[in-house]
Design a protein around this motif. Structure first.
Motif, PDB file in Angstrom:
ATOM      1  N   PRO A 109      59.043  38.671  41.981  1.00 19.96           N
ATOM      2  CA  PRO A 109      58.306  39.920  41.756  1.00 19.96           C
ATOM      3  C   PRO A 109      58.388  40.428  40.324  1.00 19.96           C
ATOM      4  O   PRO A 109      57.454  41.074  39.836  1.00 19.96           O
ATOM      5  N   VAL A 110      59.483  40.116  39.647  1.00 18.08           N
ATOM      6  CA  VAL A 110      59.613  40.538  38.249  1.00 18.08           C
ATOM      7  C   VAL A 110      58.634  39.770  37.379  1.00 18.08           C
ATOM      8  O   VAL A 110      57.990  40.328  36.485  1.00 18.08           O
ATOM      9  N   LYS A 111      58.490  38.469  37.643  1.00 19.78           N
ATOM     10  CA  LYS A 111      57.563  37.637  36.873  1.00 19.78           C
ATOM     11  C   LYS A 111      56.125  38.101  37.073  1.00 19.78           C
ATOM     12  O   LYS A 111      55.347  38.206  36.112  1.00 19.78           O
ATOM     13  N   VAL A 112      55.771  38.401  38.323  1.00 17.00           N
ATOM     14  CA  VAL A 112      54.419  38.879  38.608  1.00 17.00           C
ATOM     15  C   VAL A 112      54.139  40.190  37.872  1.00 17.00           C
ATOM     16  O   VAL A 112      53.094  40.335  37.220  1.00 17.00           O
ATOM     17  N   MET A 113      55.072  41.128  37.954  1.00 18.38           N
ATOM     18  CA  MET A 113      54.870  42.414  37.289  1.00 18.38           C
ATOM     19  C   MET A 113      54.836  42.260  35.774  1.00 18.38           C
ATOM     20  O   MET A 113      54.112  42.974  35.081  1.00 18.38           O
ATOM     21  N   GLU A 114      55.592  41.302  35.246  1.00 14.94           N
ATOM     22  CA  GLU A 114      55.591  41.070  33.795  1.00 14.94           C
ATOM     23  C   GLU A 114      54.219  40.587  33.328  1.00 14.94           C
ATOM     24  O   GLU A 114      53.699  41.054  32.300  1.00 14.94           O
ATOM     25  N   VAL A 115      53.613  39.659  34.080  1.00 13.59           N
ATOM     26  CA  VAL A 115      52.289  39.151  33.719  1.00 13.59           C
ATOM     27  C   VAL A 115      51.254  40.275  33.773  1.00 13.59           C
ATOM     28  O   VAL A 115      50.437  40.431  32.858  1.00 13.59           O
ATOM     29  N   PHE A 116      51.267  41.059  34.829  1.00 10.81           N
ATOM     30  CA  PHE A 116      50.288  42.146  34.968  1.00 10.81           C
ATOM     31  C   PHE A 116      50.521  43.247  33.939  1.00 10.81           C
ATOM     32  O   PHE A 116      49.575  43.820  33.403  1.00 10.81           O
ATOM     33  N   ARG A 117      51.777  43.527  33.656  1.00 14.63           N
ATOM     34  CA  ARG A 117      52.097  44.558  32.669  1.00 14.63           C
ATOM     35  C   ARG A 117      51.616  44.177  31.277  1.00 14.63           C
ATOM     36  O   ARG A 117      51.266  45.042  30.459  1.00 14.63           O
ATOM     37  N   ASP A 118      51.567  42.868  30.997  1.00 15.72           N
ATOM     38  CA  ASP A 118      51.174  42.386  29.674  1.00 15.72           C
ATOM     39  C   ASP A 118      49.671  42.113  29.569  1.00 15.72           C
ATOM     40  O   ASP A 118      49.218  41.575  28.564  1.00 15.72           O
ATOM     41  N   SER A 119      48.904  42.463  30.611  1.00 16.08           N
ATOM     42  CA  SER A 119      47.468  42.166  30.639  1.00 16.08           C
ATOM     43  C   SER A 119      46.645  43.449  30.673  1.00 16.08           C
ATOM     44  O   SER A 119      47.008  44.404  31.364  1.00 16.08           O
ATOM     45  N   VAL A 120      45.540  43.441  29.937  1.00 11.31           N
ATOM     46  CA  VAL A 120      44.621  44.586  29.971  1.00 11.31           C
ATOM     47  C   VAL A 120      43.842  44.565  31.284  1.00 11.31           C
ATOM     48  O   VAL A 120      43.693  45.591  31.951  1.00 11.31           O
ATOM     49  N   PHE A 121      43.347  43.380  31.668  1.00  8.38           N
ATOM     50  CA  PHE A 121      42.577  43.220  32.901  1.00  8.38           C
ATOM     51  C   PHE A 121      43.272  42.196  33.804  1.00  8.38           C
ATOM     52  O   PHE A 121      43.862  41.229  33.313  1.00  8.38           O
ATOM     53  N   CYS A 122      43.168  42.411  35.114  1.00 12.22           N
ATOM     54  CA  CYS A 122      43.711  41.467  36.089  1.00 12.22           C
ATOM     55  C   CYS A 122      42.599  41.081  37.058  1.00 12.22           C
ATOM     56  O   CYS A 122      42.085  41.942  37.789  1.00 12.22           O
ATOM     57  N   VAL A 123      42.213  39.810  37.045  1.00 10.75           N
ATOM     58  CA  VAL A 123      41.120  39.379  37.925  1.00 10.75           C
ATOM     59  C   VAL A 123      41.654  39.221  39.341  1.00 10.75           C
ATOM     60  O   VAL A 123      42.718  38.655  39.564  1.00 10.75           O
ATOM     61  N   GLN A 124      40.889  39.731  40.313  1.00 10.70           N
ATOM     62  CA  GLN A 124      41.327  39.770  41.703  1.00 10.70           C
ATOM     63  C   GLN A 124      40.228  39.243  42.633  1.00 10.70           C
ATOM     64  O   GLN A 124      39.558  40.000  43.326  1.00 10.70           O
ATOM     65  N   PRO A 125      40.044  37.929  42.659  1.00  9.88           N
ATOM     66  CA  PRO A 125      39.060  37.346  43.578  1.00  9.88           C
ATOM     67  C   PRO A 125      39.596  37.355  45.011  1.00  9.88           C
ATOM     68  O   PRO A 125      40.804  37.498  45.219  1.00  9.88           O
ATOM     69  N   PRO A 126      38.733  37.191  46.001  1.00  8.99           N
ATOM     70  CA  PRO A 126      39.210  37.107  47.384  1.00  8.99           C
ATOM     71  C   PRO A 126      40.134  35.914  47.571  1.00  8.99           C
ATOM     72  O   PRO A 126      40.066  34.922  46.841  1.00  8.99           O
ATOM     73  N   GLY A 127      41.004  36.018  48.583  1.00  8.75           N
ATOM     74  CA  GLY A 127      41.857  34.899  48.952  1.00  8.75           C
ATOM     75  C   GLY A 127      41.408  34.364  50.296  1.00  8.75           C
ATOM     76  O   GLY A 127      40.248  34.018  50.476  1.00  8.75           O
ATOM     77  N   ASP A 128      42.326  34.351  51.274  1.00 10.19           N
ATOM     78  CA  ASP A 128      41.943  33.963  52.629  1.00 10.19           C
ATOM     79  C   ASP A 128      41.038  35.030  53.247  1.00 10.19           C
ATOM     80  O   ASP A 128      40.233  34.735  54.132  1.00 10.19           O
ATOM     81  N   THR A 129      41.201  36.265  52.790  1.00 16.60           N
ATOM     82  CA  THR A 129      40.351  37.387  53.209  1.00 16.60           C
ATOM     83  C   THR A 129      39.921  38.128  51.950  1.00 16.60           C
ATOM     84  O   THR A 129      40.434  37.858  50.857  1.00 16.60           O
ATOM     85  N   PRO A 130      39.013  39.083  52.037  1.00 17.21           N
ATOM     86  CA  PRO A 130      38.510  39.750  50.825  1.00 17.21           C
ATOM     87  C   PRO A 130      39.562  40.516  50.028  1.00 17.21           C
ATOM     88  O   PRO A 130      39.461  40.621  48.809  1.00 17.21           O
ATOM     89  N   THR A 131      40.584  41.079  50.712  1.00 14.38           N
ATOM     90  CA  THR A 131      41.554  41.920  50.003  1.00 14.38           C
ATOM     91  C   THR A 131      42.788  41.116  49.608  1.00 14.38           C
ATOM     92  O   THR A 131      43.051  40.043  50.143  1.00 14.38           O
ATOM     93  N   ARG A 132      43.564  41.699  48.665  1.00 14.72           N
ATOM     94  CA  ARG A 132      44.778  41.044  48.179  1.00 14.72           C
ATOM     95  C   ARG A 132      45.857  42.069  47.898  1.00 14.72           C
ATOM     96  O   ARG A 132      45.580  43.161  47.392  1.00 14.72           O
ATOM     97  N   ARG A 133      47.085  41.720  48.200  1.00 14.08           N
ATOM     98  CA  ARG A 133      48.231  42.539  47.774  1.00 14.08           C
ATOM     99  C   ARG A 133      48.270  42.611  46.246  1.00 14.08           C
ATOM    100  O   ARG A 133      48.637  43.633  45.651  1.00 14.08           O
ATOM    101  N   SER A 134      47.863  41.527  45.597  1.00 12.39           N
ATOM    102  CA  SER A 134      47.911  41.435  44.143  1.00 12.39           C
ATOM    103  C   SER A 134      47.128  42.552  43.455  1.00 12.39           C
ATOM    104  O   SER A 134      47.491  42.991  42.363  1.00 12.39           O
ATOM    105  N   THR A 135      46.063  43.017  44.094  1.00  7.99           N
ATOM    106  CA  THR A 135      45.272  44.116  43.513  1.00  7.99           C
ATOM    107  C   THR A 135      46.141  45.348  43.321  1.00  7.99           C
ATOM    108  O   THR A 135      46.081  46.017  42.274  1.00  7.99           O
ATOM    109  N   PHE A 136      46.975  45.646  44.290  1.00  5.66           N
ATOM    110  CA  PHE A 136      47.829  46.831  44.214  1.00  5.66           C
ATOM    111  C   PHE A 136      48.992  46.611  43.252  1.00  5.66           C
ATOM    112  O   PHE A 136      49.413  47.546  42.566  1.00  5.66           O
ATOM    113  N   ASP A 137      49.493  45.380  43.173  1.00  6.79           N
ATOM    114  CA  ASP A 137      50.520  45.077  42.179  1.00  6.79           C
ATOM    115  C   ASP A 137      49.986  45.284  40.767  1.00  6.79           C
ATOM    116  O   ASP A 137      50.683  45.814  39.898  1.00  6.79           O
TER     117      ASP A 137
END
Length: 466
Positions: A331-359
């Protein structure tokens, strides 16, 4: 993590300004009436091994601050909740989820020193970061409800009734089994509810429950064993009940609430500190993507997104979430990548929504979405109606057909607009987190739980009489 466990010798809980109540465990109900200057706080406690209902009636200037907000929580037999997680190791589909049940569903505490990072990413000193699994919502929500300030054990006072059924754990344990076995517990619960006096008040229309699974898991279309999920939401009783889930596929009595993230603060101060941290962070990447390909889903655009990201290595950060990689379980690695990014692309996965969008939103990263069903058609209680204020939308077909360069499109957005969008994302953060239970007073946060309960109460109030 039941602070009101009857085995405890003494419990002190603060429910009103300057009022401290010591509760001594007894085999009978305890009612304490306290008078403090011009404030009257009435406390009624009902406790057993399964649940705790609290009736709080705080009067300020003669007004009942809980009027219209009382919620009654059914004391369900343990087969509908506790037994499902107590035996989770026995089910193959749940076995790897058992470790996340600690800390009332928040999961293990994150200690950043346990991760191999050279810089501090999280506000670890607050002790509010946990390795939270995205499917633990029903456990988290039940614990939050136990501490809800207007929880009552008098159902005649209640405006809504909460059913603490662990539907997600039930549907998950029997995937691949016969539909009869998959439907058994839900049908049992429907029968149990019908016999309750609370049900007869509105035939269940004032009832609601929460699940950490997507809505389609509970709307099996046929009775073929090969079909997906169970038919909980197709039972006559549950057609009246409101379901809160991380993703809906029906707009009659289903409503989407945020996936749990890893941040569970206990005060406004902590949230503001985190908001300030993500606002001041210098972001090295124009955009990032954390995920894996979905070759089994022909319409998936993830392959094209990954191709474009790898071709833009200087401006895009790709966090590979394939089965061999452990990066996305950090979880630290994921937050580090998102924290260092201006935009985060969030395409659908197995379903349209993703936990990653909220992270990504938690990290102050502007989400880039490709279908309205990922957020716009789902979380109407939590996001601005004007989605251009906080996100970028690129139609899936334009990416799939190679008509759009994600890098060029995002690079064309002005700094002024980016600043406004980041400010809007920052405002959303308190609304999509689940805070630690029990906080009251000025430090209390209107989090995802509080918003959900308030909207359910509004929904019941707007219903026509029988």
């Amino acid at each position: 993590m039941d602070k009101f466990n009857p085995k405890m010798k003494k419990i002190a809980r603060k429910r009103a300004p300057n009022v401290l109540i010591d509760i001594l465990p007894t085999p009978i109900f305890s009612m304490l009436f306290l008078l403090h200057i011009n404030q009257i706080a009435t406390y009624l406690f009902l406790s057993d091994k399964e649940t705790l209902n609290i009736s709080v009636n705080t009067k300020q200037g003669g007004a009942d601050t809980c009027a219209g907000r009382y919620v009654y929580m059914h004391n369900l037999p343990s087969r509908f909740n506790d037994d499902l997680i107590k035996n989770c190791e026995a089910y193959i589909e749940l076995r790897n989820k058992c470790k996340y049940l600690v800390n009332s569903g928040f999961g293990p505490r994150i200690l950043e020193d346990d991760y191999n990072h050279t810089t501090q990413v999280l506000t670890i000193e607050t002790g509010s970061w946990y390795s939270t699994n995205q499917f633990m919502l029903e456990v988290i929500f039940r614990e939050k409800m136990r501490h809800y300030e207007c929880l009552t054990n008098d159902s005649s006072l209640s405006s809504a009734v909460f059913v603490p059924f662990y539907a997600g754990f039930d549907v998950r344990r029997f995937w691949g089994y016969s539909v009869k076995l998959r439907d058994e517990l839900g049908e049992d619960l429907a029968q149990w509810l019908r016999k309750r006096s609370e049900w007869k008040k509105m035939n269940g229309r004032d009832h609601f429950f929460v699940t950490g699974r997507v809505g389609r898991d509970f709307r099996r279309a046929t009775d073929q064993d090969s079909d997906w999920g169970n038919k909980l939401m197709r039972l006559p009783e549950f057609e009246n009940i409101t379901m809160l889930s991380i993703e809906t596929n029906s707009w009659s009595n289903e409503f989407a609430v945020p996936y749990p993230t890893c941040f569970h603060p206990k005060s406004r101060t902590e949230v503001k500190r985190w908001q300030r941290q993500v606002r001041m962070t210098k972001r090295r990447h124009l955009y990032s993507f954390a995920g894996a390909k979905r070759p089994q889903i022909k319409v998936s655009i993830r392959g094209e997104i990954i191709r474009q990201c790898l071709a833009s290595q200087e401006r895009c950060k790709f966090l590979d979430c394939n089965n061999q990689s452990r990066d996305c379980s950090d979880p630290v690695k994921v937050m580090e990548v998102f924290r260092d990014s201006v935009f985060c692309v969030q395409p659908p996965g197995d379903t349209p929504t993703r936990r990653s969008t909220f992270d990504s939103i938690l990290a102050g990263c502007i989400p880039v979405l490709f279908t309205p069903d990922s957020v716009y058609n789902q979380y109407n209680w939590y996001f601005p109606k004007d989605h251009t204020k906080y996100s970028v939308y690129i139609p899936e077909k334009d990416v799939k057909n190679g008509k759009v360069s994600i890098e060029k499109l995002l690079a064309s957005i002005s700094e002024g607009r980016i600043l406004k969008m980041r400010n809007e994302v920052k405002k959303i953060i308190p609304k999509i987190i689940y805070t630690k239970p029990g906080e009251v007073g000025p430090e209390k946060i209107e989090d995802a739980f509080e918003i959900a309960v308030a909207r359910v109460l509004d929904r019941v109030q707007d219903m026509p009489p029988n």
